[in-house]
Design a protein around this motif. Sequence first.
Motif, PDB file in Angstrom:
ATOM      1  N   ALA A  31       0.838  -1.198   0.000  1.00 35.72           N
ATOM      2  CA  ALA A  31       0.000   0.000   0.000  1.00 35.72           C
ATOM      3  C   ALA A  31       0.871   1.245   0.000  1.00 35.72           C
ATOM      4  CB  ALA A  31      -0.913   0.003   1.224  1.00 35.72           C
ATOM      5  N   ASP A  32       0.759   2.023  -1.066  1.00 33.33           N
ATOM      6  CA  ASP A  32       1.514   3.265  -1.226  1.00 33.33           C
ATOM      7  C   ASP A  32       0.839   4.367  -0.397  1.00 33.33           C
ATOM      8  OD1 ASP A  32       2.854   5.515  -2.061  1.00 33.33           O
ATOM      9  OD2 ASP A  32       2.697   5.057  -4.203  1.00 33.33           O
ATOM     10  N   LYS A  33       1.557   4.867   0.597  1.00 30.21           N
ATOM     11  CA  LYS A  33       1.001   5.879   1.490  1.00 30.21           C
ATOM     12  C   LYS A  33       1.447   7.292   1.109  1.00 30.21           C
ATOM     13  CE  LYS A  33      -0.823   3.214   4.858  1.00 30.21           C
ATOM     14  NZ  LYS A  33      -2.152   3.380   5.481  1.00 30.21           N
ATOM     15  N   THR A  34       1.958   7.466  -0.108  1.00 39.85           N
ATOM     16  CA  THR A  34       2.548   8.753  -0.476  1.00 39.85           C
ATOM     17  C   THR A  34       1.558   9.737  -1.083  1.00 39.85           C
ATOM     18  OG1 THR A  34       3.205   7.947  -2.667  1.00 39.85           O
ATOM     19  CG2 THR A  34       4.766   7.624  -0.853  1.00 39.85           C
ATOM     20  N   THR A  66       3.703  -1.518   3.672  1.00 40.31           N
ATOM     21  CA  THR A  66       3.426  -0.152   3.242  1.00 40.31           C
ATOM     22  C   THR A  66       4.636   0.443   2.528  1.00 40.31           C
ATOM     23  OG1 THR A  66       4.133   0.728   5.393  1.00 40.31           O
ATOM     24  CG2 THR A  66       1.774   0.284   5.086  1.00 40.31           C
ATOM     25  N   ILE A  67       4.353   1.372   1.647  1.00 47.61           N
ATOM     26  CA  ILE A  67       5.400   2.143   0.967  1.00 47.61           C
ATOM     27  C   ILE A  67       5.319   3.566   1.497  1.00 47.61           C
ATOM     28  CG2 ILE A  67       6.170   3.078  -1.239  1.00 47.61           C
ATOM     29  CD1 ILE A  67       5.018   0.595  -2.570  1.00 47.61           C
ATOM     30  N   THR A  68       6.372   3.997   2.169  1.00 49.83           N
ATOM     31  CA  THR A  68       6.411   5.346   2.752  1.00 49.83           C
ATOM     32  C   THR A  68       7.695   6.023   2.290  1.00 49.83           C
ATOM     33  OG1 THR A  68       7.486   4.567   4.783  1.00 49.83           O
ATOM     34  CG2 THR A  68       5.070   4.545   4.739  1.00 49.83           C
ATOM     35  N   ASN A  69       8.261   6.869   3.140  1.00 44.76           N
ATOM     36  CA  ASN A  69       9.510   7.539   2.780  1.00 44.76           C
ATOM     37  C   ASN A  69      10.727   6.816   3.358  1.00 44.76           C
ATOM     38  OD1 ASN A  69       8.902   8.126   5.402  1.00 44.76           O
ATOM     39  ND2 ASN A  69       9.595  10.249   5.320  1.00 44.76           N
ATOM     40  N   THR A  70      10.536   5.614   3.856  1.00 49.70           N
ATOM     41  CA  THR A  70      11.648   4.820   4.368  1.00 49.70           C
ATOM     42  C   THR A  70      11.765   3.549   3.533  1.00 49.70           C
ATOM     43  OG1 THR A  70      10.227   3.676   5.964  1.00 49.70           O
ATOM     44  CG2 THR A  70      11.337   5.697   6.698  1.00 49.70           C
TER      45      THR A  70
END
Length: 237
Positions: A31-34, A66-70
């Motif tokens: 899940a892309d949270k950007t 999840t896909i975040t900035n890390t």
Amino acid sequence: MKATIKYITMALLLWSCNQTPPKSITVAVLADKTDSVIPKPNIPHIKYFMDSPVYEKGKRAFWYGTITNTSVNAQYKAELSGSTLLENSLKRKTDVERFYKEIASHLEHENNTSKTYNNSSIITPLVAELNRIKQSNSADKVVLLYSDILEASDLLNVYETKGYLELRSHPDRVVERLEQQLFIGDLTGVELYIIYYPKELKDNRLFEQMLSIYRKLFEGSGLVIRVGIDNPLSTEP
């Protein structure tokens, strides 16, 4: 008594020989949270793949990341073991319902988390997940990527002028750089579904351009790429 047990054992062996071995499946969600406009994972999508008669008695596994900035994000797993020969059908039904309930609860919790991130690498965690699910012993392997797949990382930043122009004018350079930085193994037997619905023409163009990059990048790996679920916009055999 011994004779009775012998006959029962023989009957069970004959019955099991006539049964088709149960199929197993692993469904992994990324899940892309950007961006808040990216569709959120939901239980009907999961059941679309898992809730099939072919998996009725087989093992079902669910992964969520999840896909975040890390680069490293927490993973969640839920698993439904395959049914046993003498398992009570009512118990099996209860176990299946509990399995889906746990997944739905986790998705609801994650979807209600409103925080979004400005920078992200989509391709790096995706490749890692594809290589990981390939190692699964499940018969069927599915990755659901909820993302606009617009890269904003050191590999490529389509939100900056340089990255945007390179994507538009020199896509082969982008593919070559990604190939040098990423390990893409044999992904035969893995299906990737990219779930995103562009709302504006510009977004759609960028999405299609990145999708083209993905197709070239994974060409020859055996990966099947589809867009959407119910009515795929495009497929790659």
